[in-house]
Design a protein around this motif. Structure first.
Motif, PDB file in Angstrom:
ATOM      1  N   UNK A   1       0.787  -1.304   0.135  1.00 35.12           N
ATOM      2  CA  UNK A   1      -0.070   0.177   0.015  1.00 35.12           C
ATOM      3  C   UNK A   1       0.779   1.213  -0.150  1.00 35.12           C
ATOM      4  N   UNK A   2       2.041   1.037   0.587  1.00 34.77           N
ATOM      5  CA  UNK A   2       2.968   2.519   0.316  1.00 34.77           C
ATOM      6  C   UNK A   2       3.770   2.544  -0.940  1.00 34.77           C
ATOM      7  N   UNK A   3       3.402   1.423  -1.893  1.00 40.30           N
ATOM      8  CA  UNK A   3       4.227   1.620  -3.222  1.00 40.30           C
ATOM      9  C   UNK A   3       5.512   0.994  -3.098  1.00 40.30           C
ATOM     10  N   UNK A   4       5.840   0.111  -2.042  1.00 42.86           N
ATOM     11  CA  UNK A   4       7.168  -0.647  -2.209  1.00 42.86           C
ATOM     12  C   UNK A   4       7.036  -1.747  -2.698  1.00 42.86           C
ATOM     13  N   UNK A   5       8.166  -2.153  -3.434  1.00 43.63           N
ATOM     14  CA  UNK A   5       8.047  -3.332  -4.184  1.00 43.63           C
ATOM     15  C   UNK A   5       8.146  -4.384  -3.525  1.00 43.63           C
ATOM     16  N   UNK A   6       7.287  -5.771  -3.665  1.00 41.02           N
ATOM     17  CA  UNK A   6       7.215  -6.706  -2.858  1.00 41.02           C
ATOM     18  C   UNK A   6       7.742  -8.016  -3.715  1.00 41.02           C
ATOM     19  N   UNK A   7       7.472  -7.828  -5.205  1.00 40.10           N
ATOM     20  CA  UNK A   7       7.969  -8.990  -5.891  1.00 40.10           C
ATOM     21  C   UNK A   7       7.708  -8.349  -7.499  1.00 40.10           C
ATOM     22  N   UNK A   8       8.598  -8.840  -8.158  1.00 36.22           N
ATOM     23  CA  UNK A   8       8.626  -8.533  -9.545  1.00 36.22           C
ATOM     24  C   UNK A   8       9.345  -9.593 -10.576  1.00 36.22           C
ATOM     25  N   UNK A   9       8.855  -9.560 -11.580  1.00 33.59           N
ATOM     26  CA  UNK A   9       9.424 -10.715 -12.676  1.00 33.59           C
ATOM     27  C   UNK A   9       8.843 -10.324 -14.268  1.00 33.59           C
ATOM     28  N   UNK A  10       9.406 -11.225 -14.984  1.00 31.87           N
ATOM     29  CA  UNK A  10       8.830 -10.965 -16.506  1.00 31.87           C
ATOM     30  C   UNK A  10       9.417 -12.097 -17.000  1.00 31.87           C
ATOM     31  N   UNK A  11       8.583 -12.300 -18.255  1.00 28.40           N
ATOM     32  CA  UNK A  11       8.489 -13.305 -19.175  1.00 28.40           C
ATOM     33  C   UNK A  11      10.153 -13.639 -19.781  1.00 28.40           C
ATOM     34  N   UNK A  12      10.739 -12.744 -19.782  1.00 27.41           N
ATOM     35  CA  UNK A  12      12.235 -13.172 -20.122  1.00 27.41           C
ATOM     36  C   UNK A  12      13.026 -13.731 -18.912  1.00 27.41           C
ATOM     37  N   UNK A  13      13.140 -12.932 -17.925  1.00 21.76           N
ATOM     38  CA  UNK A  13      13.723 -13.683 -16.742  1.00 21.76           C
ATOM     39  C   UNK A  13      13.232 -15.083 -16.270  1.00 21.76           C
ATOM     40  N   UNK A  14      11.812 -15.343 -16.510  1.00 20.37           N
ATOM     41  CA  UNK A  14      11.329 -16.731 -16.456  1.00 20.37           C
ATOM     42  C   UNK A  14      11.604 -17.465 -17.185  1.00 20.37           C
TER      43      UNK A  14
END
Length: 412
Positions: free
Chosen positions: A316-329
């Motif tokens: 809710x504060x806008x801090x990143x919890x998790x991120x990924x993309x199809x390239x890195x996967x």
């Protein structure tokens, strides 16, 4: 005493001459006309930071952030406008500012401490705490010229914050420290905030701005470009960084009233996004630890040689919890043609803590949106997590720990 900052119509400019001859002629012949070009570093900057508030200032290099802080703290004179500050001020603008390289760390503590208004008696009483917080060991009695940049920052921060100030001003100096000391420093800053210290901070660190500040200001070409909630301003700033000549950055109001930032060239775009529960049905409220699927519909509007879709989940504060993309996967989408539509599912156990979360999406080539940004969309989706079935836990993630207890007989 409560600290506050009031900046009114602040501006900074200087004269640029083509040659020393022009400078001399203008001085000798003041009525013959100007022979210089006026360069404006800052123009018409106005804002106020009330007692106990925290304001973040962001902007690209050259936007005028450091110049603004120098004028606020009085180390540089404004060309126009005024600054009014109340309360005892501690500032960290430049690494080791005020330190003499040939004096020891201990000697510099007494010199710089007096510059920020501490008495000798206070400094003698605070010295053990300053040494303990800086953690530079025997180097405290070595000349500062043998210190690394990180050691200088540790000692400078320890001195500036040895006694809680009414106003604390921090530039990017903290970025040179190691990760451990950065955490330690921000814990002290957060503690000061809870005790009523007014904070002004310049940083490119999104997490620092969003976790500490109430408001943020975006400086652009020496002017205040935007002001608002930290998440909104940081999203706009990140989109602006990725912007190229044929891109646009815009903000749209969401159903919740927040402003969502959207940028990109438009060759591909997200047309629908939903989070699905274990039954495959759209949901806004999900249980912590339950299976979930993030389904994203993409429309292709131009031929693209290599398309990547990325997601980022933020709290809710806008801090990143998790991120990924199809390239890195390791599952790149590859080439797509105009007119195609894609459905992409990211399935995962929703091992998040109780709270509200948002999803940002990115369509680009290669591994990052900084190469070809077809579309970046913040606040594309908002959902909530509740703990319905798991044991009580705190924090932003459920780790499912395995517990083992062994009993041993005998004396310790």
């Amino acid at each position: 005493m409560n600290g506050s900052i009031q900046v009114s119509g602040l501006g900074k400019s200087y004269k640029r001459y083509a040659s020393h001859r022009d400078r001399l002629l203008e001085w000798l012949l003041p009525f013959a006309g100007a022979r210089h070009e006026t360069i404006h570093v800052l123009q018409d900057i106005s804002f106020a930071v009330a007692p106990g508030q925290a304001l973040g200032i962001i902007g690209v290099n050259g936007a005028g952030k450091s110049t603004l802080l120098k004028m606020i703290t009085g180390t540089a004179a404004p060309t126009r406008g005024s600054v009014a500050m109340h309360g005892r001020v501690a500032a960290m603008l430049e690494l080791g500012m005020g330190f003499h390289p040939d004096f020891t760390g201990r000697q510099n503590v007494f010199m710089s401490g007096q510059l920020i208004g501490l008495t000798m008696d206070e400094l003698h009483a605070l010295m053990p705490e300053i040494e303990a917080f800086a953690e530079i060991g025997d180097y405290i009695d070595q000349p500062v010229r043998v210190y690394s940049s990180g050691m200088q920052m540790r000692l400078a921060f320890a001195v500036a914050t040895a006694k809680r100030p009414d106003v604390l001003i921090v530039d990017e100096a903290l970025s040179v420290g190691d990760a451990y000391f950065q955490h330690k420093s921000f814990e002290r800053i957060r503690a000061f905030r809870t005790q009523g210290t007014t904070l002004l901070i310049v940083s490119h660190d999104k997490s620092a701005i969003q976790s500490v500040c109430d408001r943020a200001i975006l400086l652009e070409r020496g002017r205040v470009s935007k002001e608002g909630p930290p998440e909104e301003i940081m999203d706009y700033y990140n989109a602006m960084i990725a912007e190229k000549e044929n891109q646009t950055v815009r903000q749209e109001a969401t159903d919740s009233g927040k402003l969502a930032t959207i940028s990109g060239t438009g060759e591909a775009s997200v047309t629908d996004i939903a989070i699905l529960d274990a039954k495959g049905e759209r949901a806004e409220m999900l249980a912590a630890g339950a299976p979930a699927t993030l389904r994203i519909e993409v429309a292709i509007r131009a031929d693209i040689g290599n398309l990547t879709l990325g997601i980022r989940i933020k709290d809710r504060l806008g801090q990143n919890i998790f991120g990924t993309n199809t390239h890195h996967m390791g599952q790149p989408i590859g080439a797509v043609q105009a007119g195609q539509r894609l459905t992409v599912d990211f399935a995962f156990p929703l091992d998040l803590g109780v709270g509200s979360y948002s999803v940002a999406t990115a369509l680009h080539s290669a591994d990052t949106h900084l190469v070809d940004n077809y579309e970046w969309r913040d606040l594309a989706l908002v959902f909530n997590v509740m703990n319905l079935n798991l044991p009580y836990f705190e924090g932003c993630t459920w780790l499912a720990p395995a517990l083992s207890i062994q009993r041993h007989e005998g004396s310790a």
